[in-house]
Design a protein around this motif. Structure first.
Motif: not given
Lengths: 271, 319
Positions: B67-78
């Motif tokens: 889930g690196k990319s999922t996390f990175s994407a949601h960190l960015a959204h957040g």
């Protein structure tokens, strides 16, 4: 280092199957391990070559961590994981002093070790050599294909999970197979559906159907779906043989049927 | 191991290409020529470029598919929910770029301007760059060896017109190899705030993550903390929890205690997260009140606090 003649150590190896996926964590090592175990139960002699140098998982999955590779006059002796010596394994995991040590290597060094794995491991007689790879389409993949291709036709088993993000990466892996001339034996969809142990409701945690659709688009066989199964995860965590310890596990019939299809698809020399 | 340079002296050492362990290494001649000893001029150029970037965070994991990319994407959204915060998301997974799909940017192309490549913008304050934007078809495989991947990463850091950015988030491929070494080396002079390490609960994943942590320690990259993803699954029908990926060795919590690094939080396995990613939408918008959203938000807050001004250099290094 390069020789045109076949390395003596590969002479007794009948078939080579590469387990590939563009995406990480989809279950390449799981499928490699279970395929090897299933072939072993069919009475075949199997070798596993783990070329995931930065994250070798197979030794743990076959409860072989901490074992050592010995030298003989023909090269490295692989680690035998069962008493009958019908499953042999080679992994960088056996060459590390400390299991937590990071193998921080750039491409050329990884290529050199893979070449050595191919030429210097004394596999003996094998019906099938399963090569477990890291995610992607980079150094390790090119190195292993280049090193093995001259000696045997290479077959590829492609693993994916159902969701679009994973299928997207695996499409690229199929392009890699095409470009490097690997014969794709089929696509396996892993982690498809989870049956709740409390109420038996099946949830498609990572969506559904992606693997089959991918196989159809790419014109390669779809070999089956393996459900998400905590018993499978647990058996691999502890290095047990799922096929022996959890015969009622929902993943078991799926894995056996996939192994059967692969076996049936190989030219008759295997039987 | 005779033929493998097990004790590689390093391209910048005086022994480069000359040590006994260099015998047979494909890079021997290059190293012996001394070409490796000179620091890459790009490091200084990247330092200049990164002057307008306040915080740099790497998202790492030894294991793939955690889930690196999922996390990175949601960190960015957040982070980008605050419209005064400028966020950049750089995907350096060259062979398996997932970020374009997860951010809903599949099929987008990069534009060239006088000041370099322009990132692709999801929002006014959220720019994305990935090798995926440079491919002509979703079937295109990037079959590249290390040096070519390194060149691409260098270009991403040096030639992308990021502008004034508060957070640059770098999503990485699994492992501890070319991409990781390169991004750390290229950003060496520009100071990286730290790395967030993503794992799943089972030991098979943790054993790779421990290697990633030892990598961070080797290259002196501060660790912001660990995120445990896919931690427990709640059945949508009976609401009971199961462990699909059982934490047989105590999960991330036990590992963090042993290695004395912070556990930033646990994100439950929610089938809607995967679906949002497949559709390229933010899970926060799709399920604002779900336990996974709340878990993400608390993790993001801890990362913001880590990067906050009260944090001294010393704390960063000792953590």
């Amino acid at each position: 280092m390069e020789t045109a003649a076949e390395p003596e150590n590969l002479a007794g190896v009948r078939h080579i199957i590469l387990v590939l996926s563009g995406k990480g964590g989809v279950g390449k090592s799981t499928i490699s391990t279970e395929l090897a175990l299933a072939l072993h139960h069919e009475g075949k002699k199997v070798g596993i070559l783990d070329v995931d140098l930065c994250g070798p998982s197979i030794p743990r999955m076959l409860r072989a961590q901490g074992k050592a590779v010995h030298q003989c006059d023909r090269g490295w002796v692989p680690v035998f994981v069962d008493r009958e010596q019908s499953i042999s394994l080679m992994s960088v995991g056996f060459l590390l002093e400390n299991p937590d040590e990071a193998v921080v290597w750039r491409g050329p060094k990884k290529n050199a070790l893979i070449k050595q794995f191919v030429s210097d491991v004394a596999w003996g007689e094998l019906d099938c050599l399963v090569v477990d790879t890291p995610p992607g389409t980079s150094d390790e993949h090119m190195a292993v294909v280049e090193a093995l291709r001259p000696y045997r036709p290479l077959r590829a088993l492609v693993v994916t999970t159902p969701q679009a993000v994973s299928v997207g990466d695996v499409r690229r892996e199929l392009t890699f197979c095409k470009k490097t001339g690997l014969q794709v034996v089929g696509v396996v969809e892993n982690m498809s559906g989870f049956a709740c142990p409390h109420c038996a409701e099946c949830t498609y945690v990572f969506s559904r159907g992606g693997g089959e659709e991918l196989a159809r688009l790419a014109g390669v066989p779809f070999l089956g779906s393996v459900p998400l199964d905590p018993e499978l995860t647990r058996s691999l965590e502890e290095g047990h043989d799922l096929t022996q310890e959890f015969p009622k596990s929902p993943a078991f019939p799926a894995l056996t049927s996939i192994a059967r299809k692969i076996l049936d698809g190989l030219p008759a020399t295997l039987s | 191991m005779e033929e493998v340079p097990h004790d590689c002296p390093g391209a910048d050492s005086a022994q480069a290409g000359r040590g006994t362990s260099c015998q047979g290494c494909p890079n021997q001649r290059l190293c012996a020529s001394g070409a490796g000893a000179a620091p890459d001029p790009a490091i200084e150029e990247i330092k200049e470029k990164m002057k307008t970037v306040k915080h740099k965070i790497l998202v790492l994991s030894g294991k793939g598919g955690v889930g690196k990319s999922t996390f990175s994407a949601h960190l960015a959204h957040g982070l980008a929910e605050d419209e005064n915060t400028q966020v950049a998301l750089l995907d350096i997974d060259i062979c398996g770029p997932s970020i374009p799909k997860i951010m809903g940017l599949e099929g987008e192309q990069v534009h060239q301007s006088a000041s370099g490549w322009s990132p692709v913008y999801v929002e006014d304050n959220l720019g994305v760059m990935s090798v995926g934007f440079l491919l002509s078809s979703p079937d295109d495989a990037v079959i590249w060896r290390g040096p070519k991947k390194n060149g691409m990463i260098k270009q991403f850091l040096r030639d992308v017109d990021w502008g004034d950015v508060d957070y640059l988030l770098v999503d990485t491929p699994p492992g501890t190899s070319d991409e990781h070494l390169s991004v750390v080396q290229y950003l060496a002079a520009a100071h990286i705030d730290g790395a967030v390490i993503v794992t799943t609960p089972q030991e098979i994943s943790l054993q790779d993550v421990r290697k990633e942590i030892s990598f961070c320690r080797k290259v002196k990259l501060p660790i912001i903390g660990v995120v445990e993803n896919m931690s427990g699954f709640v059945c949508p029908r009976c609401k009971k929890e199961s462990q699909i990926f059982p934490p047989t060795s105590g999960g991330a919590e036990a590992m963090c205690q042993n290695l004395k690094i912070p556990l930033l939080g646990r994100v439950p396995l929610d089938p809607h997260i995967g679906k949002s990613c497949d559709r390229g939408q933010s899970f926060f918008v799709e399920a604002p009140d779900s336990p996974a959203t709340l878990a993400y938000r608390s993790i993001i807050q801890r990362i913001q606090e880590f990067c906050g001004p009260h944090q001294t250099e010393e704390n960063l290094i000792s953590s």
